[in-house]
Design a protein around this motif. Structure first.
Motif, PDB file in Angstrom:
ATOM      1  N   ILE A 161     106.440  -4.869  -9.348  1.00 19.82           N
ATOM      2  CA  ILE A 161     105.551  -4.900 -10.555  1.00 19.82           C
ATOM      3  C   ILE A 161     103.846  -4.150  -9.763  1.00 19.82           C
ATOM      4  O   ILE A 161     104.156  -4.532  -8.924  1.00 19.82           O
ATOM      5  N   ARG A 162     103.298  -3.339 -10.715  1.00 22.34           N
ATOM      6  CA  ARG A 162     102.067  -3.095 -10.990  1.00 22.34           C
ATOM      7  C   ARG A 162     101.049  -4.020 -10.564  1.00 22.34           C
ATOM      8  O   ARG A 162     101.175  -4.484 -11.642  1.00 22.34           O
ATOM      9  N   SER A 163     100.168  -4.144  -9.687  1.00 24.95           N
ATOM     10  CA  SER A 163      99.237  -4.834  -9.766  1.00 24.95           C
ATOM     11  C   SER A 163      98.131  -4.298 -11.065  1.00 24.95           C
ATOM     12  O   SER A 163      97.811  -3.515 -11.043  1.00 24.95           O
ATOM     13  N   PRO A 164      97.437  -5.304 -10.771  1.00 28.13           N
ATOM     14  CA  PRO A 164      96.242  -4.324 -12.023  1.00 28.13           C
ATOM     15  C   PRO A 164      94.977  -3.822 -11.832  1.00 28.13           C
ATOM     16  O   PRO A 164      94.869  -2.698 -12.245  1.00 28.13           O
ATOM     17  N   MET A 165      95.012  -3.978 -10.317  1.00 26.58           N
ATOM     18  CA  MET A 165      94.194  -2.868  -9.339  1.00 26.58           C
ATOM     19  C   MET A 165      94.676  -1.862 -10.247  1.00 26.58           C
ATOM     20  O   MET A 165      93.630  -0.550  -9.453  1.00 26.58           O
ATOM     21  N   GLN A 166      95.962  -0.664  -9.702  1.00 19.25           N
ATOM     22  CA  GLN A 166      96.819  -0.023 -10.265  1.00 19.25           C
ATOM     23  C   GLN A 166      96.282   0.577 -10.977  1.00 19.25           C
ATOM     24  O   GLN A 166      95.434   1.780 -10.983  1.00 19.25           O
ATOM     25  N   LEU A 167      96.108  -0.124 -11.995  1.00 18.05           N
ATOM     26  CA  LEU A 167      96.165   0.285 -13.885  1.00 18.05           C
ATOM     27  C   LEU A 167      94.297   0.883 -13.567  1.00 18.05           C
ATOM     28  O   LEU A 167      93.761   1.259 -14.695  1.00 18.05           O
ATOM     29  N   GLY A 168      93.811   0.755 -12.848  1.00 14.93           N
ATOM     30  CA  GLY A 168      91.944   0.709 -13.102  1.00 14.93           C
ATOM     31  C   GLY A 168      90.996  -0.160 -13.426  1.00 14.93           C
ATOM     32  O   GLY A 168      91.570  -1.442 -13.684  1.00 14.93           O
ATOM     33  N   ILE A 169      89.677  -0.502 -13.614  1.00 14.36           N
ATOM     34  CA  ILE A 169      89.077  -1.566 -14.142  1.00 14.36           C
ATOM     35  C   ILE A 169      89.852  -1.734 -15.821  1.00 14.36           C
ATOM     36  O   ILE A 169      89.180  -3.416 -16.021  1.00 14.36           O
ATOM     37  N   TYR A 170      90.378  -0.885 -16.592  1.00 16.29           N
ATOM     38  CA  TYR A 170      90.693  -0.949 -17.910  1.00 16.29           C
ATOM     39  C   TYR A 170      91.770  -2.026 -17.675  1.00 16.29           C
ATOM     40  O   TYR A 170      91.695  -3.059 -18.714  1.00 16.29           O
ATOM     41  N   GLY A 171      93.080  -1.786 -17.415  1.00 19.38           N
ATOM     42  CA  GLY A 171      93.491  -2.808 -16.123  1.00 19.38           C
ATOM     43  C   GLY A 171      93.430  -3.854 -16.625  1.00 19.38           C
ATOM     44  O   GLY A 171      93.981  -4.857 -16.675  1.00 19.38           O
ATOM     45  N   GLY A 172      92.139  -4.307 -15.235  1.00 23.48           N
ATOM     46  CA  GLY A 172      92.277  -6.024 -14.992  1.00 23.48           C
ATOM     47  C   GLY A 172      91.376  -6.338 -16.013  1.00 23.48           C
ATOM     48  O   GLY A 172      91.472  -7.953 -16.335  1.00 23.48           O
ATOM     49  N   MET A 173      90.575  -5.289 -17.480  1.00 15.31           N
ATOM     50  CA  MET A 173      89.740  -6.685 -18.212  1.00 15.31           C
ATOM     51  C   MET A 173      91.031  -6.762 -19.123  1.00 15.31           C
ATOM     52  O   MET A 173      90.484  -7.704 -19.863  1.00 15.31           O
ATOM     53  N   LEU A 174      91.746  -5.767 -19.521  1.00 17.56           N
ATOM     54  CA  LEU A 174      92.530  -6.307 -20.593  1.00 17.56           C
ATOM     55  C   LEU A 174      94.004  -7.048 -20.231  1.00 17.56           C
ATOM     56  O   LEU A 174      94.233  -8.258 -20.786  1.00 17.56           O
ATOM     57  N   ALA A 175      93.939  -7.348 -18.319  1.00 19.20           N
ATOM     58  CA  ALA A 175      94.638  -8.963 -18.141  1.00 19.20           C
ATOM     59  C   ALA A 175      92.831  -9.525 -18.094  1.00 19.20           C
ATOM     60  O   ALA A 175      94.226 -11.103 -18.694  1.00 19.20           O
ATOM     61  N   SER A 176      92.310 -10.032 -17.759  1.00 17.57           N
ATOM     62  CA  SER A 176      91.392 -11.176 -18.393  1.00 17.57           C
ATOM     63  C   SER A 176      91.561 -11.444 -19.699  1.00 17.57           C
ATOM     64  O   SER A 176      91.494 -12.765 -19.386  1.00 17.57           O
ATOM     65  N   VAL A 177      91.023 -10.356 -20.432  1.00 18.19           N
ATOM     66  CA  VAL A 177      91.105 -11.412 -22.124  1.00 18.19           C
ATOM     67  C   VAL A 177      92.382 -11.806 -22.262  1.00 18.19           C
ATOM     68  O   VAL A 177      92.784 -12.882 -23.117  1.00 18.19           O
ATOM     69  N   ILE A 178      94.321 -11.195 -21.780  1.00 12.12           N
ATOM     70  CA  ILE A 178      95.582 -11.890 -22.443  1.00 12.12           C
ATOM     71  C   ILE A 178      95.032 -13.386 -21.549  1.00 12.12           C
ATOM     72  O   ILE A 178      95.568 -14.224 -22.397  1.00 12.12           O
ATOM     73  N   VAL A 179      93.702 -13.278 -20.456  1.00 11.83           N
ATOM     74  CA  VAL A 179      94.440 -14.519 -20.050  1.00 11.83           C
ATOM     75  C   VAL A 179      93.221 -15.525 -20.924  1.00 11.83           C
ATOM     76  O   VAL A 179      93.385 -16.637 -21.057  1.00 11.83           O
ATOM     77  N   LEU A 180      92.291 -15.129 -21.095  1.00 11.30           N
ATOM     78  CA  LEU A 180      90.929 -15.378 -21.363  1.00 11.30           C
ATOM     79  C   LEU A 180      91.331 -15.879 -22.881  1.00 11.30           C
ATOM     80  O   LEU A 180      90.375 -16.454 -23.506  1.00 11.30           O
ATOM     81  N   LEU A 181      91.862 -15.445 -23.685  1.00 11.72           N
ATOM     82  CA  LEU A 181      92.755 -15.617 -25.103  1.00 11.72           C
ATOM     83  C   LEU A 181      92.284 -16.618 -25.351  1.00 11.72           C
ATOM     84  O   LEU A 181      91.924 -17.444 -26.715  1.00 11.72           O
TER      85      LEU A 181
END
Length: 461
Positions: free
Chosen positions: A50-70
């Motif tokens: 499993i890749r870490s969101p930080m490995q996906l960059g800042i956009y990956g982190g924001m996408l993961a945050s949106v999925i949780v925040l929605l």
């Protein structure tokens, strides 16, 4: 401060702050701790790729945050909009009730913010509308009771002539007590007397007599056209005048009898006394005084004859003979019978009237003006053109008339003079109305009376 926080704006501000804080915490949890550490443990200990969101960059982190925040955002939005949604549904039901004429709808108040104030204002509006409707219903009931029970027959017809409203008197007059609503009024009139039908068809007000139930009935017809709820309607009022005219006729005859009795007594009493005195003088042989007695008797008899002749002329007034009359010679002839000052230019356009009758009217009016203590130069005559009619005005500077006298001065046999017959102004009115005109009385500014004859002006061809 607490009031501001308890307001709708304050609550929305707190919810937005909570949403912002939750977003920051979720972003930190996804990118810093504990999600990265959890994913690292899964890779090392469980050998899960499993890749870490930080490995996906800042956009990956924001996408993961949106999925949780929605989901959290939807929950907070629902929490914030729930009272507004409930209020809108309640207002929707209230508007539907108002549309159906039901003003009993009210909304329970459990809030102290702007929405609570709106709910209280809505409830106050509903209470006001309920009270106004109750008062309106009471007034309509009172008006309907008055209209239904008035002796005047009332018929309201729509644009195609069907009866939209009729009271009890009209039902008895036209349909033997049965309802008239929805019926064709012209068909109902077909069974009515011809004079009544023609008067309605003319569209004008009228006073007419018709034969009904073996006796003569007098009606006053009043007709008016207007728009009701944006549609043309016509209102007809049929008022029975037979009893009222009979009472007026009896009252007039009583007044005539009183006037004639008074005048006869004023003349017959001295005649009887003088006749007795003449008989005594003749019995004693004193004939020198008899010519004076007979002269006085003759004078009283002539006065009585003139009085009776005046009443007879009023009762047998002939129809006016309308001819073209030039004003200059007419005024010259009038000046031979009475004194006046002409206060206007002599019209160049001829009039059309009965010269003898109008001359007699003006002689009486000018004579009355002089008897009102008016100075000769202050008794004026004016002849003016006013649109489609002539205005002939006789004015003086006497004491004028009180409001009570003005209201009755044109009635036959009404007089404020001890020796008056009450026929002068009544005769003027009778002659003027026979010409299609009218007589108006008015007090002048500065004192005096003005009598105005309004005669229709006919333009010669």
């Amino acid at each position: 401060m607490w009031r501001r926080l308890n307001s709708l704006q304050g609550r929305l501000t707190l919810l937005l702050l909570m949403a912002g804080a939750a977003g920051a915490l979720i972003y930190a949890g996804v990118t810093q701790w504990p999600l990265p550490q959890l994913l690292s443990w899964l890779r090392k200990d469980l050998s899960v790729s499993i890749r870490s969101p930080m490995q996906l960059g800042i956009y990956g982190g924001m996408l993961a945050s949106v999925i949780v925040l929605l989901p959290l955002a939807f929950w907070l939005a629902g929490l914030a909009m729930a009272p507004v949604s409930r209020l809108l549904r309640a207002l929707e039901g209230a508007v539907a009730s108002y549309r159906d004429g039901d003003f009993s709808f009210s909304i329970a108040v459990h809030r102290r913010d702007e929405l609570g104030e709106l709910i209280r204002m809505h409830n106050a509006l509903g209470q006001t509308l309920r009270e106004q409707r109750q008062h309106l219903v009471q007034r309509e009931l009172l008006l309907d009771t008055v209209v239904q029970n008035t002796p005047v027959a009332l018929v309201l017809t729509d644009a195609i002539g069907r009866v939209a409203y009729a009271n009890i008197a009209s039902r008895h007059l036209f349909n033997e007590g049965r309802s008239l609503v929805g019926l064709d009024f012209s068909e109902l009139l077909a069974d009515s007397p011809e004079a009544l039908r023609k008067a309605v068809e003319s569209g004008e007000d009228a006073l007419l007599s018709v034969e009904m139930d073996g006796s003569e009935e007098t009606f006053h017809l009043s007709q008016r056209a207007f728009r009701l709820q944006g549609r043309p309607h016509r209102l007809q009022l049929f008022r029975r005048m037979t009893r009222e005219l009979s009472r007026q006729e009896v009252a007039t005859w009583k007044r005539v009898i009183r006037v004639i009795s008074h005048e006869l007594n004023n003349s017959l009493a001295p005649i009887s006394s003088l006749a007795h005195s003449g008989a005594e003088l003749a019995r004693r042989g004193d004939t020198d005084r008899l010519p004076g007695v007979f002269a006085t008797i003759g004078e009283r008899a002539r006065h009585l004859h003139g009085f009776i002749a005046g009443y007879a002329s009023f009762a047998k007034l002939p129809s006016p003979q309308l001819v073209e009359v030039a004003w200059a010679p007419f005024l010259e002839g009038l000046a031979l019978h009475c004194q006046y000052r002409l206060a206007s230019d002599v019209p160049t356009r001829p009039g059309r009237f009965d010269a003898a009758q109008i001359e007699q009217v003006l002689i009486n009016l000018i004579k009355n003006a002089h008897e009102a203590e008016g100075v000769d130069d202050e008794v004026t005559l004016s002849i003016l053109e006013a649109g489609s009619e002539w205005r002939i005005e006789v004015a003086d500077r006497g004491p004028g008339m009180s409001e009570a006298v003005l209201a009755q001065a044109l009635l036959p046999f009404y007089s404020t003079k001890r020796s008056g017959t009450g026929l002068g102004l009544a005769l003027a009115r009778e002659i003027t109305e026979a010409h299609g005109g009218r007589v108006l009385l008015a007090n002048r500014e500065g004192g005096g009376l003005q009598v105005s004859l309004r005669l229709p002006q006919v333009v010669p061809r």
